[in-house]
Enzyme design. Sequence first.
Site, PDB file in Angstrom:
ATOM      1  N   LEU A 162       0.761  -1.073  -0.044  1.00  0.00           N
ATOM      2  CA  LEU A 162      -0.082   0.051  -0.194  1.00  0.00           C
ATOM      3  C   LEU A 162       0.734   1.445  -0.077  1.00  0.00           C
ATOM      4  O   LEU A 162       0.620   2.313   0.497  1.00  0.00           O
ATOM      5  CB  LEU A 162      -0.956   0.151   1.209  1.00  0.00           C
ATOM      6  CG  LEU A 162      -2.137  -0.917   1.141  1.00  0.00           C
ATOM      7  CD1 LEU A 162      -2.388  -1.427   2.644  1.00  0.00           C
ATOM      8  CD2 LEU A 162      -3.029  -0.619   0.447  1.00  0.00           C
ATOM      9  N   CYS A 198      -7.076  -5.670   0.492  1.00  0.00           N
ATOM     10  CA  CYS A 198      -5.811  -5.712   0.407  1.00  0.00           C
ATOM     11  C   CYS A 198      -5.246  -7.119   1.181  1.00  0.00           C
ATOM     12  O   CYS A 198      -5.319  -7.188   2.286  1.00  0.00           O
ATOM     13  CB  CYS A 198      -4.782  -4.672   0.724  1.00  0.00           C
ATOM     14  SG  CYS A 198      -3.047  -4.739   0.416  1.00  0.00           S
ATOM     15  N   GLY A 231      -9.342 -10.495 -12.524  1.00  0.00           N
ATOM     16  CA  GLY A 231      -8.431 -11.585 -12.174  1.00  0.00           C
ATOM     17  C   GLY A 231      -8.002 -12.434 -13.281  1.00  0.00           C
ATOM     18  O   GLY A 231      -8.783 -13.137 -13.799  1.00  0.00           O
ATOM     19  N   GLY A 232      -6.864 -12.172 -13.718  1.00  0.00           N
ATOM     20  CA  GLY A 232      -6.397 -12.935 -14.778  1.00  0.00           C
ATOM     21  C   GLY A 232      -6.746 -13.091 -16.102  1.00  0.00           C
ATOM     22  O   GLY A 232      -6.350 -13.877 -16.990  1.00  0.00           O
TER      23      GLY A 232
END
Length: 322
Positions: free
Chosen positions: A70, A129, A245-246
Amino acid sequence: MKTSFLDFVLPSPIVLASGVWGTSATLLERAGAAGCGAVTAKSVGPGPRGGHVNPTALDWGHGLINAIGLPNPGAEAEAPVLADARARLEPLGVKLIASFFADTAEGFGRVAATLARARPHLLEANISCPNVHSEFGEPFAASAESASLVTAAVKRAVPDIPLIVKLAPNVPAIGRIARAVVDAGADAICAINTMPGMIIDIESGQPVLQNRSGGLSGPAILPIALRCVYEIHQAVPETPIIGVGGITFGKDAIAMLMAGATLVGVGSAMHYRGPQAVTQIQDEMAAWLKAHGHAFPADVVGLAHREVRYDLHPTPAPVPEP
Ligand code: RRO
Protein backbone atom coordinates in the site's frame (compact mmCIF):
# COMPACT_ATOMS: atom_id res chain seq x y z
CA MET A 1 -17.64 -1.70 -27.50
CA LYS A 2 -19.74 0.98 -25.74
CA THR A 3 -20.93 -0.30 -22.37
CA SER A 4 -23.38 1.11 -19.82
CA PHE A 5 -22.29 0.99 -16.20
CA LEU A 6 -24.57 2.53 -13.57
CA ASP A 7 -25.49 5.96 -15.06
CA PHE A 8 -22.38 6.11 -17.27
CA VAL A 9 -21.72 5.08 -20.85
CA LEU A 10 -18.11 3.89 -21.19
CA PRO A 11 -16.26 3.75 -24.52
CA SER A 12 -15.08 0.22 -23.66
CA PRO A 13 -15.83 -2.46 -21.04
CA ILE A 14 -12.13 -2.68 -20.09
CA VAL A 15 -11.02 -1.13 -16.80
CA LEU A 16 -7.44 -0.55 -15.70
CA ALA A 17 -7.26 -2.42 -12.38
CA SER A 18 -6.01 -0.59 -9.31
CA GLY A 19 -2.30 -0.56 -8.56
CA VAL A 20 -1.14 -1.37 -12.06
CA TRP A 21 -0.17 2.07 -13.31
CA GLY A 22 0.07 3.89 -10.00
CA THR A 23 -1.44 7.19 -9.06
CA SER A 24 0.11 9.49 -11.68
CA ALA A 25 -2.25 11.50 -13.90
CA THR A 26 -0.16 10.96 -17.05
CA LEU A 27 -0.10 7.15 -16.66
CA LEU A 28 -3.84 7.04 -16.01
CA GLU A 29 -4.36 9.19 -19.10
CA ARG A 30 -2.17 6.81 -21.10
CA ALA A 31 -4.30 3.83 -20.02
CA GLY A 32 -7.40 5.76 -21.08
CA ALA A 33 -5.87 6.55 -24.47
CA ALA A 34 -4.95 2.84 -24.89
CA GLY A 35 -8.64 1.92 -24.86
CA CYS A 36 -9.80 1.59 -21.24
CA GLY A 37 -13.37 2.66 -20.57
CA ALA A 38 -12.41 3.47 -16.98
CA VAL A 39 -9.14 3.63 -15.09
CA THR A 40 -8.55 2.90 -11.40
CA ALA A 41 -5.79 4.71 -9.53
CA LYS A 42 -3.66 2.91 -6.93
CA SER A 43 -5.44 2.77 -3.56
CA VAL A 44 -4.63 5.70 -1.29
CA GLY A 45 -5.06 5.94 2.46
CA PRO A 46 -5.25 8.51 5.25
CA GLY A 47 -1.54 9.45 5.13
CA PRO A 48 1.66 8.85 3.17
CA ARG A 49 3.07 5.29 3.30
CA GLY A 50 6.28 3.82 1.96
CA GLY A 51 5.04 0.25 1.48
CA HIS A 52 7.05 -2.93 1.99
CA VAL A 53 10.77 -3.41 1.41
CA ASN A 54 11.88 -5.18 -1.80
CA PRO A 55 11.48 -7.82 -3.11
CA THR A 56 7.82 -6.86 -3.47
CA ALA A 57 6.78 -8.57 -6.72
CA LEU A 58 7.73 -11.63 -8.73
CA ASP A 59 6.68 -13.51 -11.87
CA TRP A 60 6.62 -17.11 -10.57
CA GLY A 61 5.74 -18.85 -13.81
CA HIS A 62 1.96 -19.14 -13.76
CA GLY A 63 1.19 -15.63 -12.59
CA LEU A 64 2.55 -12.82 -10.43
CA ILE A 65 2.80 -12.47 -6.68
CA ASN A 66 3.03 -9.08 -4.98
CA ALA A 67 3.25 -7.58 -1.54
CA ILE A 68 3.73 -3.94 -2.44
CA GLY A 69 2.27 -2.90 0.93
CA LEU A 70 0.00 0.00 0.00
CA PRO A 71 2.63 2.65 -0.80
CA ASN A 72 0.83 5.93 -1.55
CA PRO A 73 1.17 9.67 -0.99
CA GLY A 74 -1.96 9.94 1.20
CA ALA A 75 -5.39 11.26 0.26
CA GLU A 76 -4.58 14.98 0.76
CA ALA A 77 -1.63 14.83 -1.65
CA GLU A 78 -3.44 12.55 -4.10
CA ALA A 79 -6.66 14.58 -4.48
CA PRO A 80 -5.15 17.25 -6.80
CA VAL A 81 -3.44 14.50 -8.86
CA LEU A 82 -6.80 12.78 -9.32
CA ALA A 83 -8.42 16.09 -10.28
CA ASP A 84 -5.73 16.47 -12.96
CA ALA A 85 -6.30 12.87 -14.13
CA ARG A 86 -10.03 13.46 -14.38
CA ALA A 87 -9.50 16.58 -16.51
CA ARG A 88 -7.17 14.64 -18.86
CA LEU A 89 -9.61 11.70 -19.16
CA GLU A 90 -12.69 13.86 -19.76
CA PRO A 91 -12.07 14.49 -23.51
CA LEU A 92 -11.62 10.72 -24.00
CA GLY A 93 -14.93 9.92 -22.28
CA VAL A 94 -12.97 7.68 -19.89
CA LYS A 95 -14.16 7.47 -16.27
CA LEU A 96 -11.87 7.84 -13.26
CA ILE A 97 -12.17 5.45 -10.31
CA ALA A 98 -10.52 6.63 -7.08
CA SER A 99 -9.53 3.62 -4.96
CA PHE A 100 -8.88 4.00 -1.24
CA PHE A 101 -8.36 2.18 2.06
CA ALA A 102 -8.22 2.94 5.78
CA ASP A 103 -7.91 1.01 9.03
CA THR A 104 -11.39 1.81 10.41
CA ALA A 105 -14.85 2.20 8.87
CA GLU A 106 -14.93 5.90 9.82
CA GLY A 107 -11.41 6.29 8.38
CA PHE A 108 -12.73 4.97 5.05
CA GLY A 109 -15.41 7.67 5.18
CA ARG A 110 -12.86 10.41 5.87
CA VAL A 111 -10.51 9.32 3.06
CA ALA A 112 -13.47 9.11 0.65
CA ALA A 113 -14.52 12.66 1.58
CA THR A 114 -11.00 13.96 0.89
CA LEU A 115 -10.80 12.20 -2.49
CA ALA A 116 -14.31 13.39 -3.38
CA ARG A 117 -12.85 16.91 -3.74
CA ALA A 118 -11.27 15.68 -6.99
CA ARG A 119 -14.75 14.67 -8.24
CA PRO A 120 -13.76 11.17 -9.47
CA HIS A 121 -16.62 9.55 -11.39
CA LEU A 122 -16.57 6.56 -9.04
CA LEU A 123 -15.08 5.57 -5.68
CA GLU A 124 -13.63 2.11 -4.99
CA ALA A 125 -13.41 1.05 -1.35
CA ASN A 126 -10.52 -1.42 -1.24
CA ILE A 127 -11.46 -3.59 1.73
CA SER A 128 -9.46 -6.60 0.50
CA CYS A 129 -5.71 -5.87 0.35
CA PRO A 130 -4.07 -9.18 1.33
CA ASN A 131 -0.68 -7.71 2.24
CA VAL A 132 -1.09 -5.78 5.48
CA HIS A 133 -2.38 -8.51 7.78
CA SER A 134 0.37 -8.04 10.37
CA GLU A 135 -0.41 -4.31 10.60
CA PHE A 136 -4.18 -4.07 10.09
CA GLY A 137 -5.35 -7.62 10.88
CA GLU A 138 -8.03 -9.40 8.91
CA PRO A 139 -9.27 -7.49 5.83
CA PHE A 140 -12.75 -5.93 6.16
CA ALA A 141 -13.76 -8.09 3.17
CA ALA A 142 -13.42 -11.21 5.34
CA SER A 143 -16.78 -10.71 7.07
CA ALA A 144 -20.18 -9.50 5.90
CA GLU A 145 -20.52 -7.39 9.06
CA SER A 146 -17.26 -5.44 8.75
CA ALA A 147 -17.65 -5.09 4.96
CA SER A 148 -21.08 -3.54 5.38
CA LEU A 149 -19.91 -1.22 8.19
CA VAL A 150 -17.25 0.23 5.85
CA THR A 151 -19.74 0.53 2.98
CA ALA A 152 -22.29 2.35 5.12
CA ALA A 153 -19.61 4.73 6.51
CA VAL A 154 -18.44 5.67 3.01
CA LYS A 155 -22.01 6.20 1.75
CA ARG A 156 -22.71 8.47 4.75
CA ALA A 157 -19.56 10.49 4.07
CA VAL A 158 -19.97 10.74 0.27
CA PRO A 159 -23.56 9.97 -0.75
CA ASP A 160 -23.33 11.53 -4.23
CA ILE A 161 -20.48 9.55 -5.87
CA PRO A 162 -21.27 5.93 -6.85
CA LEU A 163 -19.40 3.44 -4.69
CA ILE A 164 -17.72 0.23 -5.85
CA VAL A 165 -16.61 -2.19 -3.11
CA LYS A 166 -13.67 -4.46 -3.93
CA LEU A 167 -14.02 -7.97 -2.48
CA ALA A 168 -11.53 -10.70 -1.57
CA PRO A 169 -11.60 -14.19 -3.13
CA ASN A 170 -10.54 -16.12 -0.01
CA VAL A 171 -13.89 -16.24 1.78
CA PRO A 172 -16.26 -19.21 2.04
CA ALA A 173 -19.34 -17.41 0.64
CA ILE A 174 -18.53 -14.33 -1.43
CA GLY A 175 -22.18 -14.00 -2.51
CA ARG A 176 -23.18 -13.39 1.11
CA ILE A 177 -20.60 -10.61 1.44
CA ALA A 178 -21.71 -9.06 -1.84
CA ARG A 179 -25.35 -9.09 -0.66
CA ALA A 180 -24.33 -7.44 2.63
CA VAL A 181 -22.40 -4.58 0.99
CA VAL A 182 -25.17 -3.97 -1.55
CA ASP A 183 -27.71 -3.84 1.30
CA ALA A 184 -25.39 -1.34 3.03
CA GLY A 185 -25.41 0.95 -0.03
CA ALA A 186 -22.73 -0.26 -2.48
CA ASP A 187 -23.64 0.64 -6.05
CA ALA A 188 -21.30 -1.90 -7.70
CA ILE A 189 -18.88 -4.69 -6.82
CA CYS A 190 -15.32 -5.23 -7.99
CA ALA A 191 -14.10 -8.83 -7.71
CA ILE A 192 -11.55 -10.06 -7.08
CA ASN A 193 -8.50 -8.69 -5.31
CA THR A 194 -5.41 -10.90 -5.45
CA MET A 195 -5.42 -14.35 -3.83
CA PRO A 196 -3.10 -14.78 -0.81
CA GLY A 197 -0.17 -17.07 -1.54
CA MET A 198 3.53 -17.68 -1.01
CA ILE A 199 6.55 -18.56 -3.15
CA ILE A 200 9.52 -20.23 -1.43
CA ASP A 201 13.05 -20.24 -2.81
CA ILE A 202 14.21 -23.77 -1.96
CA GLU A 203 17.93 -22.91 -2.16
CA SER A 204 17.75 -20.32 0.60
CA GLY A 205 14.76 -21.99 2.24
CA GLN A 206 13.09 -18.57 2.46
CA PRO A 207 9.90 -17.06 1.13
CA VAL A 208 10.94 -14.83 -1.79
CA LEU A 209 8.92 -11.77 -0.81
CA GLN A 210 10.20 -9.66 2.06
CA ASN A 211 6.62 -9.69 3.40
CA ARG A 212 6.77 -13.52 3.11
CA SER A 213 3.22 -13.85 1.74
CA GLY A 214 1.67 -11.87 -1.10
CA GLY A 215 -1.27 -11.69 -3.49
CA LEU A 216 -1.43 -13.92 -6.57
CA SER A 217 -2.60 -12.42 -9.85
CA GLY A 218 -2.39 -13.35 -13.53
CA PRO A 219 -3.51 -16.48 -15.43
CA ALA A 220 -3.45 -18.83 -12.39
CA ILE A 221 -6.35 -16.98 -10.72
CA LEU A 222 -8.75 -16.63 -13.68
CA PRO A 223 -10.87 -19.67 -12.66
CA ILE A 224 -11.06 -18.35 -9.08
CA ALA A 225 -12.20 -14.95 -10.33
CA LEU A 226 -14.78 -16.51 -12.68
CA ARG A 227 -16.31 -18.52 -9.84
CA CYS A 228 -16.42 -15.50 -7.52
CA VAL A 229 -18.07 -13.29 -10.15
CA TYR A 230 -20.53 -16.09 -10.97
CA GLU A 231 -21.55 -16.38 -7.31
CA ILE A 232 -21.81 -12.61 -6.86
CA HIS A 233 -24.03 -12.31 -9.94
CA GLN A 234 -26.27 -15.01 -8.49
CA ALA A 235 -26.44 -13.24 -5.12
CA VAL A 236 -26.97 -9.67 -6.41
CA PRO A 237 -28.15 -9.98 -10.03
CA GLU A 238 -29.24 -6.32 -10.15
CA THR A 239 -25.77 -5.00 -9.20
CA PRO A 240 -23.09 -4.33 -11.83
CA ILE A 241 -19.77 -6.15 -11.33
CA ILE A 242 -16.25 -5.31 -12.47
CA GLY A 243 -14.70 -8.77 -12.99
CA VAL A 244 -10.93 -8.78 -12.39
CA GLY A 245 -8.42 -11.60 -12.08
CA GLY A 246 -6.24 -13.26 -14.68
CA ILE A 247 -7.73 -11.67 -17.79
CA THR A 248 -4.93 -11.88 -20.34
CA PHE A 249 -6.73 -12.45 -23.66
CA GLY A 250 -10.05 -11.42 -25.19
CA LYS A 251 -11.42 -14.93 -24.57
CA ASP A 252 -10.80 -14.52 -20.82
CA ALA A 253 -12.72 -11.25 -20.84
CA ILE A 254 -15.64 -12.87 -22.70
CA ALA A 255 -15.75 -15.66 -20.08
CA MET A 256 -15.80 -13.02 -17.34
CA LEU A 257 -18.78 -11.29 -18.98
CA MET A 258 -20.51 -14.66 -19.24
CA ALA A 259 -19.93 -15.22 -15.50
CA GLY A 260 -21.90 -12.01 -14.89
CA ALA A 261 -19.45 -9.08 -15.04
CA THR A 262 -20.49 -5.87 -16.81
CA LEU A 263 -16.91 -4.59 -17.03
CA VAL A 264 -13.59 -6.44 -17.02
CA GLY A 265 -10.48 -5.34 -15.15
CA VAL A 266 -7.01 -5.77 -16.61
CA GLY A 267 -3.90 -5.77 -14.43
CA SER A 268 -1.19 -8.42 -14.77
CA ALA A 269 -1.83 -8.62 -18.54
CA MET A 270 0.13 -5.36 -18.73
CA HIS A 271 3.14 -7.32 -17.48
CA TYR A 272 2.62 -10.22 -19.91
CA ARG A 273 1.64 -8.30 -23.04
CA GLY A 274 2.96 -4.79 -22.34
CA PRO A 275 1.02 -1.53 -22.43
CA GLN A 276 -0.66 -2.62 -25.68
CA ALA A 277 -2.54 -5.35 -23.69
CA VAL A 278 -5.68 -3.21 -23.41
CA THR A 279 -5.91 -2.56 -27.17
CA GLN A 280 -5.20 -6.22 -27.94
CA ILE A 281 -7.78 -7.57 -25.47
CA GLN A 282 -10.33 -5.09 -26.79
CA ASP A 283 -9.69 -6.10 -30.41
CA GLU A 284 -9.88 -9.81 -29.50
CA MET A 285 -13.17 -9.28 -27.65
CA ALA A 286 -14.65 -7.32 -30.56
CA ALA A 287 -13.58 -10.01 -33.06
CA TRP A 288 -15.12 -12.80 -30.93
CA LEU A 289 -18.39 -10.92 -30.43
CA LYS A 290 -18.66 -10.17 -34.16
CA ALA A 291 -17.87 -13.75 -35.16
CA HIS A 292 -20.64 -14.96 -32.82
CA GLY A 293 -23.24 -12.45 -34.02
CA HIS A 294 -23.25 -10.17 -30.95
CA ALA A 295 -23.41 -6.38 -31.31
CA PHE A 296 -22.38 -5.39 -27.78
CA PRO A 297 -20.44 -6.89 -24.83
CA ALA A 298 -23.70 -6.64 -22.83
CA ASP A 299 -25.21 -9.33 -25.09
CA VAL A 300 -23.19 -12.06 -23.37
CA VAL A 301 -23.33 -10.83 -19.74
CA GLY A 302 -24.51 -13.64 -17.46
CA LEU A 303 -24.83 -16.23 -20.28
CA ALA A 304 -23.11 -18.88 -18.13
CA HIS A 305 -26.06 -18.80 -15.73
CA ARG A 306 -28.41 -20.57 -18.15
CA GLU A 307 -29.30 -24.14 -17.33
CA VAL A 308 -26.38 -26.42 -18.18
CA ARG A 309 -26.90 -28.11 -21.55
CA TYR A 310 -24.46 -30.99 -21.76
CA ASP A 311 -25.78 -31.81 -25.22
CA LEU A 312 -24.04 -28.61 -26.39
CA HIS A 313 -20.73 -30.37 -25.78
CA PRO A 314 -19.71 -33.14 -28.14
CA THR A 315 -20.10 -36.55 -26.44
CA PRO A 316 -17.00 -38.71 -26.91
CA ALA A 317 -17.63 -42.10 -28.55
CA PRO A 318 -17.69 -44.95 -25.98
CA VAL A 319 -14.35 -46.69 -25.66
CA PRO A 320 -14.80 -50.40 -26.55
CA GLU A 321 -13.94 -52.90 -23.84
CA PRO A 322 -10.59 -54.59 -24.55
O1 RRO B 1 -0.28 -2.61 -2.28
C1 RRO B 1 -0.47 -3.84 -2.25
O2 RRO B 1 0.36 -4.62 -1.74
C2 RRO B 1 -1.68 -4.45 -2.80
C3 RRO B 1 -2.96 -3.94 -2.64
BR1 RRO B 1 -3.34 -2.32 -1.85
C4 RRO B 1 -4.08 -4.68 -3.09
O3 RRO B 1 -5.26 -4.32 -2.94
N1 RRO B 1 -3.83 -5.87 -3.69
C5 RRO B 1 -2.59 -6.34 -3.88
O4 RRO B 1 -2.41 -7.43 -4.44
N2 RRO B 1 -1.51 -5.61 -3.43
